[in-house]
Design a protein around this motif. Structure first.
Motif, PDB file in Angstrom:
ATOM      1  N   PRO A  82       0.809  -1.235   0.000  1.00  0.00           N
ATOM      2  CA  PRO A  82       0.000   0.000   0.000  1.00  0.00           C
ATOM      3  C   PRO A  82       0.834   1.273   0.000  1.00  0.00           C
ATOM      4  CG  PRO A  82      -0.027  -1.056   2.164  1.00  0.00           C
ATOM      5  CD  PRO A  82       0.642  -2.008   1.243  1.00  0.00           C
ATOM      6  N   ASP A  83       2.078   1.217   0.451  1.00  0.00           N
ATOM      7  CA  ASP A  83       2.878   2.436   0.599  1.00  0.00           C
ATOM      8  C   ASP A  83       4.007   2.548  -0.415  1.00  0.00           C
ATOM      9  OD1 ASP A  83       1.350   3.109   2.817  1.00  0.00           O
ATOM     10  OD2 ASP A  83       2.636   1.929   4.157  1.00  0.00           O
ATOM     11  N   TYR A  84       4.508   1.423  -0.916  1.00  0.00           N
ATOM     12  CA  TYR A  84       5.690   1.476  -1.763  1.00  0.00           C
ATOM     13  C   TYR A  84       5.413   0.744  -3.070  1.00  0.00           C
ATOM     14  CZ  TYR A  84       7.459   2.464   2.886  1.00  0.00           C
ATOM     15  OH  TYR A  84       7.636   2.986   4.124  1.00  0.00           O
ATOM     16  N   PRO A  85       5.843   1.352  -4.202  1.00  0.00           N
ATOM     17  CA  PRO A  85       5.587   0.722  -5.508  1.00  0.00           C
ATOM     18  C   PRO A  85       6.656  -0.315  -5.842  1.00  0.00           C
ATOM     19  CG  PRO A  85       6.678   2.821  -5.836  1.00  0.00           C
ATOM     20  CD  PRO A  85       6.494   2.669  -4.331  1.00  0.00           C
ATOM     21  N   SER A  86       6.280  -1.223  -6.742  1.00  0.00           N
ATOM     22  CA  SER A  86       7.262  -2.136  -7.307  1.00  0.00           C
ATOM     23  C   SER A  86       7.984  -1.434  -8.457  1.00  0.00           C
ATOM     24  CB  SER A  86       6.581  -3.408  -7.813  1.00  0.00           C
ATOM     25  OG  SER A  86       5.730  -3.110  -8.896  1.00  0.00           O
ATOM     26  N   VAL A  87       9.051  -2.047  -8.932  1.00  0.00           N
ATOM     27  CA  VAL A  87       9.786  -1.459 -10.056  1.00  0.00           C
ATOM     28  C   VAL A  87       8.898  -1.383 -11.288  1.00  0.00           C
ATOM     29  CG1 VAL A  87      11.797  -1.736 -11.549  1.00  0.00           C
ATOM     30  CG2 VAL A  87      11.972  -2.314  -9.142  1.00  0.00           C
TER      31      VAL A  87
END
Length: 1126
Positions: free
Chosen positions: A583-588
């Motif tokens: 929910p807070d950090y995107p994937s590459v």
């Protein structure tokens, strides 16, 4: 044609022994006699040879056989009428030959014995070895059963060796014959009696040439080529006819197309009429909407402002979270510093105690050194006093002893003084040399270290210089960031793709095909993708090989970009099941904008970018990845600085600058230039420092050499003085008795001084060790105290930062509450505007429904009124059900800018024009149908013409190639036939000549029975019957050598031969049979063959004499009916 090389036939014949013949009244044939080798080959035929044959009710014989043939040479002997030719005829017919080919009848029904309903032939073919035909089905033999009915019908049954029926189709028999290369209609394979007689009596050169062509199957090839040329000419005529027809079809198609285009203009007028009606309907409504438009625009503006308020609230919420997170992080840092200080203090106390204890030990050792020094000083004083006393005594003795003794003593004293001075000088020079050597060694170590650092610095400068050139080149072309050769390589790839060399154009470099959503993540993405940034991807291995060839031209000595081969897809892989969703950090994958699905799929397959998170903060990355519950489907993460974090380890990144994905090129260039300047300045300082170190090394080496020379001279002088003192001491002189106790005491004092000096040196060494140990511990203690002070100093700014962070948290919470209140007031205002707008829109909706009802022909809701404004003003709102019905029937609204009056006049004019044109055009459906038919006919004929032209071009090329190969093959076969013919004739001492005229299709054979050149060559017609038969046999044998078949059959080959020619011909055929044991030979002759050698390769089948009471064979006249086959 021959597939195997024939062995030489020039060997001398073996001595013949009369064979034992086998007679059987029931046409049974016994086993062969003991072997007598005739050749060097031992291999026998494995496929295609005839193992046995049996006949029932065939021709005039009720039962013949079964005959078991040998694998090499077989002689079928018997008197005329015994059935020899019937065996050969049955073999030809049983293997699919026509009745006319046998020269024994014109129809199959003539082979059925008179009075019988059918005839049966059974032939067994060998089927062994690796060339066997379907060995798993037929086994080691194939049985061909033929049944011929009285009506001329024949049926086949193909059985396995065990007798099981496999097939009853003639196609299967043809496949077997083709597999074994059995040519029933080839006169070389099966030469019947009639064909042999015809060939012997034939005097025409054309007949011989046709016989040669038929034997080598060149005649069949020629007929095939003739048929193909005929087909091509027919196709050319068809193309010409279609081209003539094509012009008429094209004219008809264009005429129909013009009529369809005129229909399209009529459709445009209908569409225009409908559009004008809609505009007329909505022209009066537009003014009413002007009242609603400002309210709607104001509402939209307020709704857009709502987004801004939401953004502000979300922004300050995020800031509150960030501030609290920052406050928490700072507090954790302060706590970590406190823990570090607490951990350092016990070690500091231990170091302090250790330093104090070592200081006490050092002081004790120092006091001992001072005590030894005082004792030595007292001993030296005693020594001086005693020496003076001794000298005084010696002086008094010397005054009495004479002047010579006085001189010697003075000389010894002076030499001793010089010796002490030299000893001190040697010690000093040794210490200096040791110091100089240590200085030189330290300087050389420092110089080597500096040279290594200088090399590293130069390499770093060279890398920065290349990177700077790349970045400067990327100002105009971003591709140059991926290498100086990359633009040229992509141009070469583009050129090769235009030429059609690639199946699918390769994609790359992959880093050039991606875009960042957040440029703060550039370094993290670069470290994640690594070498994939400059990699290429290909759809197949052929494209990969071609791309590697292109790369070799641009990356000859260096490292080439990686090539990844994977199938191209037009959509991105579905990663919903295995991708990480935080929910807070995107994937590459979520952090990149990738337009090409091929690039996205390649990065997913090769790097798994859907499973890698990007977390900007290192502390947060450790918390997320190394906590109790790491994110699902995630196995690693990258920070903003490029650090790599796993669930159980962490790797820091040394790179601090992006190579490919940086946004500000000028800033990157400026930073690289500054770094380059710093490196150059550092290199200058290195050079100056290196020069100073080299100068120090030269100076120290010079001083070391000087000290070495001085010490060497001092040692030489010291040895000379010692020798001189020793010589002076050895001189005898009178001594007083009172001098001996004093000298003994002096000797004792000297011993004490030596012992004291040794103890003093030991105490001084121990003191030095204790001092070094104390200084080391003291240094560690001071460093530890400095570390504690440094850690404590680090806490001060952190405390200030913590206080500031606390204030930021409170400030962010205040701003968040402020914007939440403003958003609440704004939402209330929007709801009030919506309520007012809904009232206006309800009123407008009713009026729109009235407009739709007026223009709906089938809606009887309102009275017909020419004035639309009257209807709108006078009629009350209709019921809701009527409004819905009118809305469903009437057209949708369109934007109107014209007046209702102008629209009404244009509608009237357009209706009149449409009516006139409809009367002129006729039925629309018929016009379109005729146009489609004309288009389909023209397209089909045009496509057929194009295909036929392409077919003719390809056919012409193929025919040219095949005719060239056919001519070469014919020439090669002619040469081989000549060679074998000459070899055969030489067996009897004949000479001959064979001339092929392929243009005139003639073959002339000239033979001279004489020896050498005594007689000229003559035509075969001038030869005797036996000589001509022998020449013919030689010709047939030469054709055997160039034609391929598993077995050969000759009927009455020795007709018209005398005994000499028959013997020589027989020897020649036996030699060929011995050299070709993989082939089978069947010879039919009325001779007894009693002179043949005894050999297991030769089998003689003797038939019973015929029953002369039998009637004539029922052969009728040849008719025009074709053989019927099943």
């Amino acid at each position: 044609m021959s597939k195997r090389k024939s062995n030489s036939i020039g060997e001398s014949p073996h001595k013949r022994v009369r064979p034992t013949e086998v007679h059987d009244e029931d046409n049974e044939v016994g086993p062969s006699q003991p072997p007598l080798p005739l050749g060097s080959h031992t291999t026998v035929g494995e496929v295609g040879i005839v193992e046995s044959i049996s006949l029932k009710n065939f021709m005039c014989h009720s039962l013949l056989g079964p005959f078991a043939f040998g694998s090499n040479v077989n002689f079928v002997v018997g008197n005329n009428g015994s059935g020899k030719s019937a065996v050969l005829t049955a073999l030809m017919v049983g293997l699919g030959g026509k009745a006319t080919t046998t020269n024994r009848g014109s129809s199959l029904k003539g082979f059925v014995k008179e009075g019988e309903s059918s005839a049966d032939v059974s032939i067994t073919l060998r089927n062994k070895g690796r060339d066997a035909y379907k060995p798993e089905v037929f086994g080691q033999a194939i049985i061909v059963d033929l049944k011929i009915t009285r009506e001329g019908m024949r049926t086949y049954k193909l059985k396995s060796k065990a007798g099981h029926l496999v097939s009853a189709k003639k196609d299967e028999l043809l496949a077997i014959l083709d597999h074994f290369n059995i040519q029933v209609d080839n006169p070389v394979s099966m030469l019947t009696q009639e064909m042999s007689k015809h060939f012997l009596h034939s005097k025409g050169e054309g007949d011989k040439y046709r016989f040669f062509m038929k034997a080598t199957q060149l005649e069949q090839m020629k007929e095939d080529y003739t048929y193909i040329i005929t087909t091509k000419n027919v196709t050319l005529d068809t193309v010409e006819k279609h081209e003539e027809c094509l012009e008429g079809l094209k004219r008809k198609y264009l005429e129909k197309e013009d009529r369809v285009k005129s229909l399209a203009s009529l459709d445009d007028m209908h569409s225009k009429l409908e559009e004008l009606k809609n505009q007329m309907a909505w022209a009066l409504v537009s003014e009413m909407e002007k009242e609603v438009k400002p309210m709607r625009e104001k509402l939209q503006s307020e709704e857009r402002s709502t987004i801004k308020y939401d953004q502000k609230v979300d922004e300050w919420k995020a800031k509150v979270v960030e501030a609290e997170k920052k406050y928490k992080g700072i507090r954790e840092q302060l706590e970590a510093i406190t823990v570090r200080v607490q951990q350092l203090e016990p070690q500091s106390a231990e170091l302090k105690n250790e330093a104090q204890s070592r200081s006490k030990a050092f002081n004790t050792a120092q006091a001992s050194v001072h005590r030894f020094k005082t004792n030595l000083r007292d001993l030296e004083k005693d020594k001086d006093q005693l020496s003076r006393r001794i000298n005084e005594l010696k002086l008094s003795i010397s005054q009495t002893s004479g002047a010579e003794t006085q001189v010697r003593v003075e000389r010894m004293e002076k030499l001793q003084t010089d010796l002490d001075t030299l000893n001190f000088q040697d010690s000093t020079l040794g210490q200096q040399m040791e110091q100089f050597q240590q200085a030189v060694s330290r300087a050389k170590d420092e110089l080597e270290k500096m040279m290594r650092e200088e090399e590293d610095l130069k390499r770093s400068m060279e890398a920065i210089r290349r990177k700077l050139q790349t970045m400067e080149g990327s100002r105009s072309d971003r591709l140059r960031r991926f290498g100086e050769k990359m633009p040229a390589l992509l141009a070469a790839i583009e050129d090769a793709d235009r030429k059609g060399q690639f199946r699918k154009k390769p994609v790359g470099p992959l880093g050039y095909c991606i875009r960042l959503k957040d440029h703060e993540q550039a370094l993290a993405v670069e470290k994640c993708l690594g070498s994939l940034m400059v990699a290429f991807t290909c759809d197949n291995h052929e494209d990969e090989k071609l791309l590697q060839g292109l790369m070799r031209g641009y990356y000859q000595g260096g490292r080439r970009p990686q090539i990844i081969t994977c199938q191209f897809f037009n959509r991105v892989h579905d990663t919903s099941r295995r991708a990480v969703n935080h929910p807070d950090y995107p994937s590459v994958l979520q952090s990149l904008e990738i337009e090409d699905p091929v690039v996205a799929n390649c990065l997913i397959d090769q790097r798994g970018i859907e499973t890698i998170l990007i977390i900007k903060s290192p502390a947060e990355a450790r918390r997320v990845m190394q906590g109790r519950q790491p994110p699902r489907n995630c196995y690693q993460a990258f920070t903003k600085e490029g650090d790599q974090c796993y669930n159980n380890r962490y790797y820091s990144n040394d790179q601090r600058r992006c190579d490919y994905l940086s946004r500000d090129v000028e800033e990157e260039i400026r930073q690289l230039q500054e770094e380059m300047q710093n490196k150059e300045a550092h290199l200058d300082r290195f050079s100056q420092q290196k020069q100073r170190v080299e100068e120090d090394i030269r100076n120290n080496n010079s001083l070391l050499k000087r000290a070495y020379d001085d010490r060497k001279r001092a040692k030489d002088k010291f040895r000379r003085l010692q020798q001189e003192i020793s010589d002076l001491q050895n001189v005898e002189e009178p001594q007083s008795e009172d001098l001996k106790p004093l000298e003994e005491e002096l000797e004792e004092i000297n011993n004490k001084i030596s012992a004291g000096r040794a103890e003093s040196e030991e105490a001084r060494r121990k003191m030095a060790q204790l001092k070094a140990s104390w200084e080391e511990v003291e240094q560690r203690y001071r460093q530890h105290k400095d570390s504690i002070s440094t850690v404590a100093e680090e806490a001060e700014p952190i405390k200030e930062e913590l206080s500031k962070s606390d204030q930021d948290v409170e400030k962010s919470k205040h701003h968040k509450k402020h914007y939440e209140d403003k958003r609440k007031v704004h939402i209330n205002t929007i709801q009030a505007l919506k309520a007012s707008l809904d009232l206006k829109e309800q009123e407008l909706t009713v009026r729109l429904a009235i407009i739709r009802a007026i223009f709906c022909v089938c809606c009887p809701l309102l009275p017909v009124c020419p004035c639309l404004m009257c209807v709108l003003c006078c009629n009350p709102p209709v019921s809701q059900a009527s409004v819905v019905k009118a809305t469903e029937i009437c057209p949708e609204r369109s934007e109107v800018r014209r007046t209702a009056r102008s629209l009404d006049s244009e509608i009237s004019r357009l209706k009149l024009k449409i009516s006139t044109q409809q009367d002129q055009q006729g039925d629309r459906e018929e016009v379109i149908r005729q146009y489609q038919e004309a288009l389909v006919n023209y397209s089909n004929i045009n496509q057929q013409v194009k295909c036929l032209k392409r077919f003719i071009q390809v056919l012409c090329k193929i025919m040219d190639d095949r005719h060239r190969v056919y001519t070469e093959l014919r020439r090669f076969l002619s040469v081989r036939c000549k060679m074998y013919f000459d070899s055969m004739l030489s067996q009897r001492g004949y000479i001959g000549k064979m001339m092929f005229e392929h243009k005139n299709e003639t073959l002339s054979i000239s033979v001279q029975p004489g020896v050498g050149d005594k007689a000229a060559l003559s035509d075969m017609r001038s030869l005797s019957g036996g000589e001509r038969s022998f020449s013919t046999v030689c010709f047939v044998l030469s054709l055997w050598a160039i034609a391929e078949a598993p077995f050969r059959a000759l009927d009455e080959f020795d007709v018209y031969m005398d005994m000499v020619n028959r013997r020589i011909s027989m020897d020649m055929m036996l030699k060929i049979a011995s050299s070709q044991r993989y082939r089978q030979f069947i010879f039919l002759t009325p001779q007894s063959m009693s002179s043949l050698p005894v050999n297991n390769l030769i089998r003689i089948l003797r038939l019973k004499d015929p029953d002369r009471g039998q009637t004539a064979l029922p052969f009728g006249q040849r008719n025009e009916e074709e053989e019927e086959e099943e």
